[in-house]
Design a protein around this motif. Structure first.
Motif, PDB file in Angstrom:
ATOM      1  N   PHE A  97     -11.802  -5.441  -5.861  1.00 56.00           N
ATOM      2  CA  PHE A  97     -10.707  -4.740  -5.165  1.00 56.00           C
ATOM      3  C   PHE A  97     -10.300  -3.481  -5.934  1.00 56.00           C
ATOM      4  O   PHE A  97      -9.127  -3.224  -6.150  1.00 56.00           O
ATOM      5  N   ALA A  98     -11.295  -2.706  -6.362  1.00 56.14           N
ATOM      6  CA  ALA A  98     -11.047  -1.552  -7.223  1.00 56.14           C
ATOM      7  C   ALA A  98     -10.829  -0.266  -6.433  1.00 56.14           C
ATOM      8  O   ALA A  98     -10.832   0.815  -7.008  1.00 56.14           O
ATOM      9  N   THR A  99     -10.674  -0.388  -5.126  1.00 55.55           N
ATOM     10  CA  THR A  99     -10.435   0.814  -4.342  1.00 55.55           C
ATOM     11  C   THR A  99      -9.341   0.547  -3.320  1.00 55.55           C
ATOM     12  O   THR A  99      -9.262  -0.537  -2.752  1.00 55.55           O
ATOM     13  N   GLN A 100      -8.439   1.529  -3.152  1.00 57.85           N
ATOM     14  CA  GLN A 100      -7.441   1.390  -2.084  1.00 57.85           C
ATOM     15  C   GLN A 100      -7.599   2.565  -1.120  1.00 57.85           C
ATOM     16  O   GLN A 100      -8.264   2.442  -0.116  1.00 57.85           O
ATOM     17  N   CYS A 101      -7.025   3.726  -1.436  1.00 55.69           N
ATOM     18  CA  CYS A 101      -7.202   4.849  -0.505  1.00 55.69           C
ATOM     19  C   CYS A 101      -8.624   5.380  -0.582  1.00 55.69           C
ATOM     20  O   CYS A 101      -9.129   5.958   0.366  1.00 55.69           O
ATOM     21  N   ASN A 134     -10.971  10.807 -15.027  1.00 62.73           N
ATOM     22  CA  ASN A 134     -10.775  10.560 -13.596  1.00 62.73           C
ATOM     23  C   ASN A 134      -9.395   9.943 -13.381  1.00 62.73           C
ATOM     24  O   ASN A 134      -9.044   8.975 -14.062  1.00 62.73           O
ATOM     25  N   ILE A 135      -8.641  10.473 -12.420  1.00 58.86           N
ATOM     26  CA  ILE A 135      -7.332   9.878 -12.173  1.00 58.86           C
ATOM     27  C   ILE A 135      -7.299   9.175 -10.825  1.00 58.86           C
ATOM     28  O   ILE A 135      -8.042   9.508  -9.906  1.00 58.86           O
ATOM     29  N   CYS A 136      -6.453   8.141 -10.767  1.00 56.60           N
ATOM     30  CA  CYS A 136      -6.329   7.296  -9.580  1.00 56.60           C
ATOM     31  C   CYS A 136      -4.858   7.068  -9.297  1.00 56.60           C
ATOM     32  O   CYS A 136      -4.082   6.795 -10.212  1.00 56.60           O
ATOM     33  N   ARG A 137      -4.463   7.198  -8.047  1.00 58.50           N
ATOM     34  CA  ARG A 137      -3.066   7.009  -7.660  1.00 58.50           C
ATOM     35  C   ARG A 137      -2.731   5.536  -7.380  1.00 58.50           C
ATOM     36  O   ARG A 137      -1.604   5.090  -7.630  1.00 58.50           O
ATOM     37  N   CYS A 138      -3.703   4.803  -6.823  1.00 58.09           N
ATOM     38  CA  CYS A 138      -3.342   3.518  -6.203  1.00 58.09           C
ATOM     39  C   CYS A 138      -3.501   2.291  -7.088  1.00 58.09           C
ATOM     40  O   CYS A 138      -2.692   1.375  -7.018  1.00 58.09           O
ATOM     41  N   THR A 139      -4.581   2.231  -7.866  1.00 58.99           N
ATOM     42  CA  THR A 139      -5.010   0.913  -8.362  1.00 58.99           C
ATOM     43  C   THR A 139      -4.389   0.502  -9.679  1.00 58.99           C
ATOM     44  O   THR A 139      -4.452  -0.674 -10.041  1.00 58.99           O
ATOM     45  N   GLY A 140      -3.856   1.462 -10.456  1.00 60.34           N
ATOM     46  CA  GLY A 140      -3.433   1.112 -11.803  1.00 60.34           C
ATOM     47  C   GLY A 140      -4.605   0.952 -12.753  1.00 60.34           C
ATOM     48  O   GLY A 140      -4.437   0.416 -13.849  1.00 60.34           O
ATOM     49  N   TYR A 141      -5.781   1.381 -12.376  1.00 60.71           N
ATOM     50  CA  TYR A 141      -7.011   1.462 -13.188  1.00 60.71           C
ATOM     51  C   TYR A 141      -7.626   0.107 -13.581  1.00 60.71           C
ATOM     52  O   TYR A 141      -8.836   0.008 -13.729  1.00 60.71           O
TER      53      TYR A 141
ATOM     54  N   LEU B  46      -3.271   3.430   4.869  1.00 63.04           N
ATOM     55  CA  LEU B  46      -3.390   4.396   3.775  1.00 63.04           C
ATOM     56  C   LEU B  46      -4.289   3.874   2.673  1.00 63.04           C
ATOM     57  O   LEU B  46      -4.381   4.482   1.613  1.00 63.04           O
ATOM     58  N   GLY B  47      -4.892   2.739   2.894  1.00 69.90           N
ATOM     59  CA  GLY B  47      -5.694   2.117   1.845  1.00 69.90           C
ATOM     60  C   GLY B  47      -5.081   0.811   1.377  1.00 69.90           C
ATOM     61  O   GLY B  47      -5.666   0.101   0.572  1.00 69.90           O
ATOM     62  N   GLN B 225      -3.721  -6.708  -5.452  1.00 69.82           N
ATOM     63  CA  GLN B 225      -4.171  -5.329  -5.632  1.00 69.82           C
ATOM     64  C   GLN B 225      -2.992  -4.352  -5.533  1.00 69.82           C
ATOM     65  O   GLN B 225      -2.848  -3.445  -6.356  1.00 69.82           O
ATOM     66  N   VAL B 228      -0.596  -4.924  -8.728  1.00 74.91           N
ATOM     67  CA  VAL B 228      -1.128  -4.390  -9.988  1.00 74.91           C
ATOM     68  C   VAL B 228      -0.986  -2.864  -9.997  1.00 74.91           C
ATOM     69  O   VAL B 228      -0.503  -2.264 -10.966  1.00 74.91           O
ATOM     70  N   GLY B 229      -1.380  -2.236  -8.898  1.00 72.23           N
ATOM     71  CA  GLY B 229      -1.265  -0.783  -8.812  1.00 72.23           C
ATOM     72  C   GLY B 229       0.191  -0.333  -8.831  1.00 72.23           C
ATOM     73  O   GLY B 229       0.539   0.648  -9.477  1.00 72.23           O
ATOM     74  N   TRP B 232       1.837  -0.484 -12.357  1.00 76.79           N
ATOM     75  CA  TRP B 232       1.425   0.683 -13.140  1.00 76.79           C
ATOM     76  C   TRP B 232       2.175   1.941 -12.672  1.00 76.79           C
ATOM     77  O   TRP B 232       2.630   2.757 -13.469  1.00 76.79           O
ATOM     78  N   MET B 233       2.317   2.071 -11.343  1.00 79.36           N
ATOM     79  CA  MET B 233       2.977   3.256 -10.814  1.00 79.36           C
ATOM     80  C   MET B 233       4.444   3.299 -11.230  1.00 79.36           C
ATOM     81  O   MET B 233       5.009   4.371 -11.490  1.00 79.36           O
ATOM     82  N   MET B 262       0.347  11.833 -15.283  1.00 80.90           N
ATOM     83  CA  MET B 262       0.183  10.438 -14.879  1.00 80.90           C
ATOM     84  C   MET B 262      -0.593   9.748 -15.982  1.00 80.90           C
ATOM     85  O   MET B 262      -1.491  10.345 -16.562  1.00 80.90           O
ATOM     86  N   LEU B 268      -2.776   1.894 -20.407  1.00 80.88           N
ATOM     87  CA  LEU B 268      -2.307   0.749 -19.636  1.00 80.88           C
ATOM     88  C   LEU B 268      -1.558  -0.232 -20.521  1.00 80.88           C
ATOM     89  O   LEU B 268      -1.982  -0.549 -21.627  1.00 80.88           O
TER      90      LEU B 268
END
Lengths: 160, 333
Positions: A97-101, A134-141, B46-47, B225, B228-229, B232-233, B262, B268
């Motif tokens: 589940f490493a991808t959202q948008c 690389n930056i990601c908004r959704c997943t928290g990496y 939106l994902g 999912q 967790v995201g 972090w946000m 960011m 993390l």
């Protein structure tokens, strides 16, 4: 202004285009050739979404001039699946589940592929270092790090 | 000068959706000639998994496998009305609309099956595998594929349904101001542990432990999912992100990712997520909205942890090294 010819191998097939001098590789790939897997995020080399592999090295296609890639071999995320079978990295991104948008995903996969090509059994620190551009908004990496480690474990199983 | 440790806790109560002028979402469901089901929505994915969740809700209500449902969110000009995907409202509002639409479609489907089987529609049930059976006599059955063909080509019925879910506008009572801003609340509690360098003002978040109460988790992996995201946000909002660092002065705002900060994969905190499921009374299959609320409790928890570490209250976000150093200086004077 005169167009410049450029020729390279993209995901195994020969491509030839006439482009304006100064066209970025990102623009040539997306708008000339129609491979939209590299994403234009910041267009200044700070987000990594446009990452592609040029002659085995990770490159930011938004900062690479297409005419410097004459004769090069280029790989993008859209070229990874073979015969409808996903590349182990793509499979791992789905499974963890490493991808959202999804906007950062092609760049992340490219960065991870270059890492695994050079370092088949990376440590967590290796993965973090490889993804640090690389930056990601959704997943928290964390799910992305786990995806790369999962794909790498597949590597070691295949070797054993 | 030293690195100081602190721990902070915060709890939040978060409304699902909003209530400004009423909060509606519409859904339409219809079957294809071969017995697959189409959900038409204007609620955008939106994902976060809107399409997957709506497919699950539709499939559960009609009684078919999830992969027999296709969700189309393609066009907000022509689709049924939705206020949008925001305010953690998608699953709750659109989900309820899909249930209503799917129930109506299921009723037509059972009526057509009843005519084919020559029984009463109220005596029929679905097996969840694509078949309709007579209750107590499962040998008497018909596939939904055949029911759809019959409806389309023989009986002239449209196996379809309309759904509309509205949270009506709540007006405050004139005397007291009391009102009902939401019908459904999610909850969360976070404990954050930080290190603060009182010489540089830098904050490092060591651990974040979150408990989220989100109603029924309709798809537990996708909920995880999101959480967790979101966790972090929340840290990112607490410590890094701002478009207007010297608000209301708009100078020096970040214009690109060099300035709009960011945290990256190397920054993390050790993160723990625990999910509590307390199904909501008016949610689709008990769901609430976990989306937006999951990025909130980390912010006050980090602010409290900074106070615990160095004894200063930073009341403007993000909690930057500059703000911590200014607060320490003010405290010393």
């Amino acid at each position: 202004m005169a167009k410049v010819p450029v020729q390279f191998t993209l995901n195994g097939s020969e491509k030839a285009e006439f482009i304006d001098s100064g066209t970025t590789l990102l623009h040539a790939l997306r708008d000339k050739i129609g491979d939209t897997s590299p994403k234009g995020g910041c267009h200044q080399g700070t987000c990594g979404a446009c990452s592609v592999i040029v002659d085995g090295e990770l490159r930011l296609s938004c900062l690479t001039l297409a005419e410097t890639c004459n004769g090069a071999t280029i790989t993008t995320t859209s070229g990874l699946a073979e015969g409808g079978v996903l590349h182990p990295l793509q499979r791992a991104f789905l499974d963890t589940f490493a991808t959202q948008c999804g906007f950062c995903t092609p760049g992340m996969i490219m960065a991870a592929k270059v890492l695994l090509d050079h370092t088949p059994n990376p440590s967590r620190e290796d993965v973090v270092e490889a993804l640090s551009g690389n930056i990601c908004r959704c997943t928290g990496y964390e799910p992305i790090i786990q995806a790369v480690l999962t794909a790498a474990r597949g590597n070691s199983q295949n070797a054993a | 000068m030293a690195i100081r440790r602190g721990r902070g806790v915060a709890a939040i109560n978060y409304p699902t959706g909003m209530n400004l002028g009423g909060d509606p979402t519409q859904a339409l469901v219809h079957s294809t000639p071969t017995g697959n089901f189409m959900v038409t929505l204007s609620s955008v994915d939106l994902g976060q998994g809107m399409k997957q969740i709506m497919a699950q809700i539709c499939a559960e209500t009609i009684g078919v496998p999830t992969d027999c449902v296709v969700v189309d969110t393609a066009d907000t000009d022509t689709g049924p009305h939705c206020m949008g995907t925001f305010a953690s409202r998608g699953t709750h509002r659109a989900g309820n609309a899909v249930i209503q639409a799917a129930k109506e479609a299921r009723q037509v489907m059972l009526e057509v099956a009843a005519e084919e089987l020559e029984v009463n529609a109220s005596d029929l049930e679905t097996d969840g595998q694509g078949n309709i059976l007579v209750k107590g006599a499962p040998q008497k059955s018909i596939s939904i594929f055949d029911v759809a063909l019959s409806a389309h080509f023989k009986r002239g019925r449209s196996i379809s349904g309309r759904g509309m879910f509205l949270i009506p506008r709540s007006y405050p009572e004139k005397e007291t101001g009391a009102m009902k801003p939401s019908t459904c609340y999610a909850h969360a509690c976070t404990v954050a542990e930080v290190e603060v360098d009182d010489e540089t003002g830098e904050v490092t978040v060591l651990t974040v432990k979150n408990v989220f109460e989100i109603g029924r988790a309709l798809n537990p992996k996708m909920v995880e999912q999101q959480l967790v995201g979101g966790s972090w946000m929340g840290i990112s909002h607490a410590l890094y992100e701002t478009t207007e660092p010297y608000y209301p002065n708009r100078d020096h705002g970040g214009t690109d990712f060099n300035q709009y900060l960011m945290p990256g994969p190397g920054d993390l905190a050790e993160t723990e997520i625990i999910v509590l499921e307390r199904p909501s009374a008016d949610g689709p299959y008990g769901a609430k909205g976990p989306g937006e609320m999951c990025a909130n409790p980390q912010i006050p928890a980090v602010a409290n942890a900074v106070f615990d570490a160095v004894g200063v209250r930073v009341d403007t976000l993000p909690i930057t090294p500059e703000r911590i150093l200014r607060a320490l200086k003010a405290q010393a004077n």
